[in-house]
Write a protein that holds these residues in place. Structure first.
Motif, PDB file in Angstrom:
ATOM      1  N   VAL A  12       0.841  -1.190   0.000  1.00 17.69           N
ATOM      2  CA  VAL A  12       0.000   0.000   0.000  1.00 17.69           C
ATOM      3  C   VAL A  12       0.876   1.239   0.000  1.00 17.69           C
ATOM      4  O   VAL A  12       1.976   1.214   0.567  1.00 17.69           O
ATOM      5  CB  VAL A  12      -0.958  -0.018   1.222  1.00 17.69           C
ATOM      6  CG1 VAL A  12      -0.188   0.034   2.520  1.00 17.69           C
ATOM      7  CG2 VAL A  12      -1.981   1.089   1.132  1.00 17.69           C
ATOM      8  N   GLN A  13       0.402   2.291  -0.618  1.00 18.90           N
ATOM      9  CA  GLN A  13       1.147   3.541  -0.599  1.00 18.90           C
ATOM     10  C   GLN A  13       0.935   4.265   0.728  1.00 18.90           C
ATOM     11  O   GLN A  13      -0.084   4.082   1.399  1.00 18.90           O
ATOM     12  CB  GLN A  13       0.684   4.440  -1.740  1.00 18.90           C
ATOM     13  CG  GLN A  13       1.162   3.984  -3.119  1.00 18.90           C
ATOM     14  CD  GLN A  13       0.856   5.013  -4.188  1.00 18.90           C
ATOM     15  OE1 GLN A  13      -0.151   5.712  -4.123  1.00 18.90           O
ATOM     16  NE2 GLN A  13       1.730   5.102  -5.185  1.00 18.90           N
ATOM     17  N   ALA A  14       1.892   5.086   1.079  1.00 15.88           N
ATOM     18  CA  ALA A  14       1.763   5.897   2.287  1.00 15.88           C
ATOM     19  C   ALA A  14       0.461   6.694   2.236  1.00 15.88           C
ATOM     20  O   ALA A  14       0.098   7.236   1.190  1.00 15.88           O
ATOM     21  CB  ALA A  14       2.951   6.840   2.414  1.00 15.88           C
ATOM     22  N   GLY A  15      -0.239   6.701   3.372  1.00 17.03           N
ATOM     23  CA  GLY A  15      -1.532   7.358   3.427  1.00 17.03           C
ATOM     24  C   GLY A  15      -2.698   6.435   3.157  1.00 17.03           C
ATOM     25  O   GLY A  15      -3.856   6.810   3.364  1.00 17.03           O
ATOM     26  N   GLY A  16      -2.398   5.238   2.696  1.00 12.84           N
ATOM     27  CA  GLY A  16      -3.443   4.273   2.380  1.00 12.84           C
ATOM     28  C   GLY A  16      -3.916   3.504   3.598  1.00 12.84           C
ATOM     29  O   GLY A  16      -3.466   3.745   4.723  1.00 12.84           O
ATOM     30  N   SER A  17      -4.823   2.557   3.360  1.00 11.16           N
ATOM     31  CA  SER A  17      -5.440   1.800   4.437  1.00 11.16           C
ATOM     32  C   SER A  17      -5.392   0.300   4.163  1.00 11.16           C
ATOM     33  O   SER A  17      -5.377  -0.128   3.004  1.00 11.16           O
ATOM     34  CB  SER A  17      -6.916   2.215   4.587  1.00 11.16           C
ATOM     35  OG  SER A  17      -7.040   3.569   4.929  1.00 11.16           O
ATOM     36  N   LEU A  18      -5.376  -0.454   5.231  1.00  9.67           N
ATOM     37  CA  LEU A  18      -5.506  -1.905   5.170  1.00  9.67           C
ATOM     38  C   LEU A  18      -6.325  -2.356   6.373  1.00  9.67           C
ATOM     39  O   LEU A  18      -6.307  -1.712   7.422  1.00  9.67           O
ATOM     40  CB  LEU A  18      -4.143  -2.598   5.204  1.00  9.67           C
ATOM     41  CG  LEU A  18      -3.283  -2.549   3.945  1.00  9.67           C
ATOM     42  CD1 LEU A  18      -1.905  -3.125   4.239  1.00  9.67           C
ATOM     43  CD2 LEU A  18      -3.938  -3.300   2.798  1.00  9.67           C
ATOM     44  N   ARG A  19      -7.009  -3.478   6.191  1.00 14.18           N
ATOM     45  CA  ARG A  19      -7.763  -4.078   7.301  1.00 14.18           C
ATOM     46  C   ARG A  19      -7.244  -5.488   7.511  1.00 14.18           C
ATOM     47  O   ARG A  19      -7.403  -6.357   6.649  1.00 14.18           O
ATOM     48  CB  ARG A  19      -9.254  -4.106   6.994  1.00 14.18           C
ATOM     49  CG  ARG A  19     -10.115  -4.730   8.092  1.00 14.18           C
ATOM     50  CD  ARG A  19     -11.587  -4.619   7.710  1.00 14.18           C
ATOM     51  NE  ARG A  19     -12.479  -5.370   8.563  1.00 14.18           N
ATOM     52  CZ  ARG A  19     -12.950  -4.936   9.724  1.00 14.18           C
ATOM     53  NH1 ARG A  19     -12.589  -3.758  10.181  1.00 14.18           N
ATOM     54  NH2 ARG A  19     -13.786  -5.678  10.427  1.00 14.18           N
ATOM     55  N   ASN A 121       3.409  -3.788   3.686  1.00 12.63           N
ATOM     56  CA  ASN A 121       4.511  -3.080   3.038  1.00 12.63           C
ATOM     57  C   ASN A 121       3.989  -1.721   2.580  1.00 12.63           C
ATOM     58  O   ASN A 121       3.176  -1.636   1.666  1.00 12.63           O
ATOM     59  CB  ASN A 121       5.029  -3.895   1.853  1.00 12.63           C
ATOM     60  CG  ASN A 121       6.328  -3.345   1.299  1.00 12.63           C
ATOM     61  OD1 ASN A 121       6.719  -2.217   1.606  1.00 12.63           O
ATOM     62  ND2 ASN A 121       7.006  -4.124   0.487  1.00 12.63           N
ATOM     63  N   VAL A 122       4.457  -0.674   3.231  1.00  9.72           N
ATOM     64  CA  VAL A 122       3.997   0.676   2.927  1.00  9.72           C
ATOM     65  C   VAL A 122       5.084   1.417   2.154  1.00  9.72           C
ATOM     66  O   VAL A 122       6.193   1.605   2.655  1.00  9.72           O
ATOM     67  CB  VAL A 122       3.662   1.447   4.219  1.00  9.72           C
ATOM     68  CG1 VAL A 122       3.049   2.811   3.871  1.00  9.72           C
ATOM     69  CG2 VAL A 122       2.713   0.650   5.096  1.00  9.72           C
ATOM     70  N   THR A 123       4.754   1.826   0.946  1.00 11.36           N
ATOM     71  CA  THR A 123       5.732   2.515   0.103  1.00 11.36           C
ATOM     72  C   THR A 123       5.514   4.023   0.168  1.00 11.36           C
ATOM     73  O   THR A 123       4.404   4.506   0.349  1.00 11.36           O
ATOM     74  CB  THR A 123       5.607   2.040  -1.350  1.00 11.36           C
ATOM     75  OG1 THR A 123       4.293   2.346  -1.833  1.00 11.36           O
ATOM     76  CG2 THR A 123       5.855   0.546  -1.451  1.00 11.36           C
ATOM     77  N   SER A 124       6.602   4.733  -0.013  1.00 10.60           N
ATOM     78  CA  SER A 124       6.516   6.200   0.035  1.00 10.60           C
ATOM     79  C   SER A 124       6.233   6.779  -1.333  1.00 10.60           C
ATOM     80  O   SER A 124       6.280   6.093  -2.337  1.00 10.60           O
ATOM     81  CB  SER A 124       7.820   6.770   0.585  1.00 10.60           C
ATOM     82  OG  SER A 124       8.904   6.343  -0.196  1.00 10.60           O
TER      83      SER A 124
END
Length: 124
Positions: A12-19, A121-124
């Motif tokens: 997910v990109q930075a600022g995004g969400s996951l559950r 995995n959070v990408t910038s």
């Protein structure tokens, strides 16, 4: 008591969400547990507590995720969730759920099995 299975991770990109979800073939809530908790472990770092929900539904969060993460529990489905919003790159890690004893203020210790985790995995 069964080994929990975590799911819902991903890229997910930075600022995004996951559950994230945590479930098992039977009850994942150990009979001797005071709460269920989510931990995260980034590469090279120790496992860290993020959030917990007690038997009576009281929730607690570490300061860094307050207002962005929400822990919830579905007792009928034996499922634990972690809604993660506004994710940050430094929150890239494996996430685990576990039954815990103890208290938030004095410290938790695991009383259940650890699962294999789910990778966020959070990408910038």
């Amino acid at each position: 008591q069964v080994q929990p299975v975590e799911s819902g991770g991903g890229l997910v990109q930075a600022g995004g969400s996951l559950r994230l979800s945590c479930s098992g073939s039977g009850s994942i809530f150990s009979s001797n547990a005071n709460a269920m908790a989510w931990y995260c472990q980034a590469e090279g770092n120790p496992r860290e507590l993020i959030a917990a929900i007690s038997r009576n539904g009281t929730t607690n969060y570490v300061d860094s995720v307050k207002g962005r993460f929400t822990i919830s529990r579905d007792n009928t489905k034996n499922t634990l969730h972690l809604q993660m919003d506004d994710l940050k790159p430094d929150e890239t890690a494996f996430y685990y759920c576990v039954s815990v004893g103890g208290t938030w203020d004095l410290g938790y210790y695991s009383v259940g099995y650890w699962g294999k985790g789910t990778l966020v995995n959070v990408t910038s």
